[in-house]
Design an enzyme around this catalytic site. Structure first.
Site, short mmCIF file in Angstrom:
data_model
loop_
_atom_site.label_atom_id
_atom_site.label_comp_id
_atom_site.label_asym_id
_atom_site.label_seq_id
_atom_site.Cartn_x
_atom_site.Cartn_y
_atom_site.Cartn_z
CB SER A 59 -1.20 0.11 0.96
OG SER A 59 -2.03 -1.34 0.76
CD GLU A 75 -6.81 3.65 3.54
OE1 GLU A 75 -5.74 2.13 3.78
OE2 GLU A 75 -6.10 4.26 5.03
CG ASP A 102 -4.67 -4.00 2.95
OD1 ASP A 102 -4.98 -5.15 1.88
OD2 ASP A 102 -3.97 -4.44 4.22
CG HIS A 147 -3.79 -9.07 4.34
ND1 HIS A 147 -2.97 -9.81 3.46
CD2 HIS A 147 -3.53 -7.35 4.47
CE1 HIS A 147 -1.55 -8.60 2.96
NE2 HIS A 147 -2.96 -7.40 3.53
CG ASP A 193 -4.26 0.22 -1.85
OD1 ASP A 193 -5.64 -0.88 -2.16
OD2 ASP A 193 -3.48 0.30 -1.26
CG HIS A 243 -1.04 -6.70 -1.23
ND1 HIS A 243 -0.65 -5.71 -0.71
CD2 HIS A 243 -1.82 -6.26 -0.04
CE1 HIS A 243 -0.69 -4.73 0.28
NE2 HIS A 243 -1.63 -5.59 1.07
#
Lengths: 228, 465
Positions: free
Chosen positions: B77, B299, B304, B308, B350, B429
């Site tokens: 990121s 954001e 994210d 994960h 992103d 990612h």
């Protein structure tokens, strides 16, 4: 994963936060996990691993028994060769605490001298169901007591088998009333395609030195520190 | 024929005029961290059904964005957000610095925290961010997030550093007049919101173990510079216009996942934390006091984190909360700018994750559930005869030693982790292109498959810089 399956079988126990009864003694345990699955293609898959567990009032410490080569390698790969900061909760001792009615979870990385606390919202991400009863007793005593007694004979004095069958799946527990711990947990389906067995071996003595009192100088980290 | 040509020329001229630089007085840049295309689709189905639409789906202009970094096919990121903010492709873990900057990890201070910044003075140079450029032009600027305020994405708007993990040094860059201040911020970022007070407050062996080793109280320093300092949703709501603002809504680490913040009772510190939509509206209130306009970065950072962990339910819930913030911003902006003639809104991610969408499920089958065949409605089975979920991940922690049936009730639970192909302790990612949506002033330029650095150029052009 087997442990997760057992947690799942405990179902409604997940929110049970009852303090351990006074008679539940401190224990040092060695726990063997075994699973077997037979696929429709005729393949049999088996999995075994072991953990050690220390149980004291307000504390449970669980560590995977690792082969020598794994201990030598440690988490070097994650920490030294990767730009990312991931940690593997399977390899690190897990410390569950009951403090003032609240359950807290942390992992201890002796190599990096770090204590990594896990907030409640992240419990699922490390395979912890949030149940103090499941952590302390391996299986919630209330749910065990609710299971019918079995005719299966026990060779251990003071331990009795209980068994429950539901929707083609069974669960059997050999519960040690004195130690307040299951000695054996078996589960699976009656078609014999899947079988899990957990065997618990209480040690003759309990260690006087406990690892959570040896964390002086350890840095405090948070699970969130390992997310990029 | 001639008339057609003239008409075409006039039309072209009109289009050029509409695209003229400098038409956006305000820009709101929404960043869903890790919100790849599959996550967007799954969130849409989760909340609105297959034929429904997220707010971001309704924005008129779309593009696809390449996200690779200076040194990696799959970015983290730091360089991906920095590419959006600066137009420069840099190495993984680097925040808004020149391309050759080498990511150098911080080391531990006396308390065991990563308080020692090891970025050498000659290790790269700072590159200007769109937030800094806007500030220099007299606009108000803000950066708000559901992660720690010092996390990579917000940090890429207001700081420059060789490693994203040097969060104590990143915090110092936001404090006007203090040691380590980023002077390109002029008199300071006007609105800052997020989590992680520990990076701004002094270490205390009992009450703030992850605090600053240098003993500085950055929140006190910011207050002395005229900032309103808030720690709760109520304090945020009470903050007056006309003052700079910093709101840090968690004592340490990130804000709670939306699923936990909105639970009954809320988990952790969730009871006192605002939603991202509430933060966005408040930020717009504060920033719009400046007659020159504003730049705001918003954001949704915890999408994210849930990905994960391969916890799709929390990822989708946070994506919906992020989309709700987009809706709140659109509604508020249109109150004073009904056609968005002066306001550009961009929504993107992103980078991707490894979330995959299995077939062939029946329409209406809950997206988090086990897959059910579209013809029979019966559970779909793998080659071993076991059920599987529609959503799975390419890698991550839940690769069972022995795959068995996935139970529907378990799959729908809050803490269920989707299964993965490759077993890793934490899911990575993904390197696929991400989506970008835009509406309002200057939005027409966002089209095609573009590099992430191009987004900066388009933002700058929209502002007329």
């Amino acid at each position: 994963m087997i442990r997760t399956a057992i947690f799942t079988l405990a179902l409604v126990a997940t929110q049970a936060q009852a303090a351990p009864p006074a008679q539940a003694p401190a224990l040092d345990l060695r726990i063997q996990y075994y699973s077997k699955a037979v696929t429709p293609e005729g393949v049999t898959r088996e999995v075994r691993y072991e953990e050690t567990m220390l149980r004291r009032p307000g504390h449970v410490w669980v560590a995977r028994v690792l082969p020598p080569q794994a201990q030598a390698a440690g988490q070097a790969g994650d920490h030294e060769h990767s730009v990312h900061k991931h940690f593997n909760p399977v390899l690190l001792p897990r410390h569950v605490q009951q403090d003032g009615g609240k359950t807290r979870l942390e992992y201890v990385d002796a190599r990096s001298k770090e204590v990594i606390s896990v907030p409640q919202g992240e419990y699922g991400n490390v395979g912890f169901d949030g149940s103090w009863a499941n952590a302390y007793y391996l299986s919630d005593p209330k749910l065990v007591q609710a299971m019918p007694l079995s005719q299966r004979p026990s060779t251990v004095p003071g331990a009795r088998w209980r068994e429950q069958v539901r929707n083609g799946s069974y669960r059997r527990v050999l519960w040690d009333e004195q130690r307040q711990i299951p000695l054996v947990i078996e589960s699976g389906d009656q078609a014999a395609t899947i079988f899990h067995r957990v065997e618990v071996q209480p040690q003759a003595t309990v260690a006087s030195a406990v690892p959570w009192q040896q964390l002086k100088g350890y840095a405090q980290r948070d699970y969130g520190d390992f997310l990029d | 024929m001639k008339r057609t040509l003239i008409a075409a020329a006039l039309a072209l001229g009109f289009v050029n005029a509409a695209n003229a630089a400098g038409e956006a007085k305000n820009i709101i840049f929404f960043l869903g961290d890790g919100m790849g295309p599959s996550t967007i689709t799954a969130s849409r189905i989760y909340k609105y059904g297959e034929d429904g639409s997220l707010t971001m789906d309704k924005l008129e202009r779309t593009a696809r964005v390449k996200t690779y970094s200076y040194d990696a096919q799959t970015t983290d990121s730091a360089p991906s957000m920095a590419a959006y903010m600066t137009g420069v492709k840099m190495a993984n873990e680097v925040i808004s610095m020149s391309a050759e900057t080498v990511a150098t990890s911080p080391s531990k201070d006396a308390n065991g925290n990563l308080g020692v910044n090891n970025c050498a003075a000659n290790n790269g140079t700072a590159v200007a961010t769109i937030l800094e450029l806007a500030k220099a032009k007299g606009k108000a600027v803000g950066s708000i997030t559901t992660t720690e305020l010092t996390h990579a994405t917000p940090a890429a708007t207001y700081s420059h550093i060789c490693n994203r993990n040097a969060q104590y040094a990143i915090a110092a860059q936001a404090v006007p007049g203090g040691a380590g201040y980023n002077t390109a911020l002029g008199d300071g970022v006007d609105v800052l919101m997020g989590g992680g007070r520990n990076h701004f407050t002094p270490y205390n062996a009992t009450t703030n173990k992850a605090g600053r080793a240098d003993g500085r109280d950055l929140l006190a320093e910011l207050a002395a510079k005229g900032y309103t300092v808030a720690a709760t949703k109520a304090e945020m709501a009470a903050a007056p216009n006309g003052k700079k603002f910093i709101g840090l809504y968690s004592s340490k680490s990130h804000l709670e996942y939306e699923l936990d913040r909105s639970a009954t009772p809320p988990v952790g510190e969730g009871a006192s934390q605002p939603s991202l939509a509430e933060m966005t509206v408040k930020a717009m209130d504060l920033l719009s006091q400046n007659s020159n306009g504003y730049f705001l970065m918003v954001e949704g950072g915890r999408i994210d984190h849930a990905l994960h962990g391969t916890n799709a339910k929390r990822a989708l819930t946070d994506t919906i909360a992020f989309d709700d913030a987009v809706k709140a911003a659109l509604d508020k902006a249109r109150l004073t700018d009904p056609t968005l003639a002066n306001t550009l809104i961009v929504v993107t991610a992103d980078h991707d994750h490894t979330l995959a969408f299995n077939g062939y499920g029946k329409r209406g089958n809950p997206i988090l559930d086990i897959n059910r065949d579209y013809k029979t409605g019966q559970p779909s089975k793998d080659a071993d005869g076991n059920t599987y979920t529609t959503l799975v991940f390419g890698n991550g922690p839940n690769r069972p030693n022995l795959r068995t049936n996935v139970d529907s009730a378990a799959a729908l639970g809050d803490n269920y982790l989707q299964e993965t192909g490759v077993r890793l302790s934490s899911e990575t990612h993904g390197g696929g292109d991400v989506k970008l949506f835009a509406t309002g002033a200057g939005a027409k330029a966002f089209k095609g498959t573009i590099d992430n650095t191009k987004v900066f150029t388009l933002l700058k052009t929209a502002f007329g810089f």
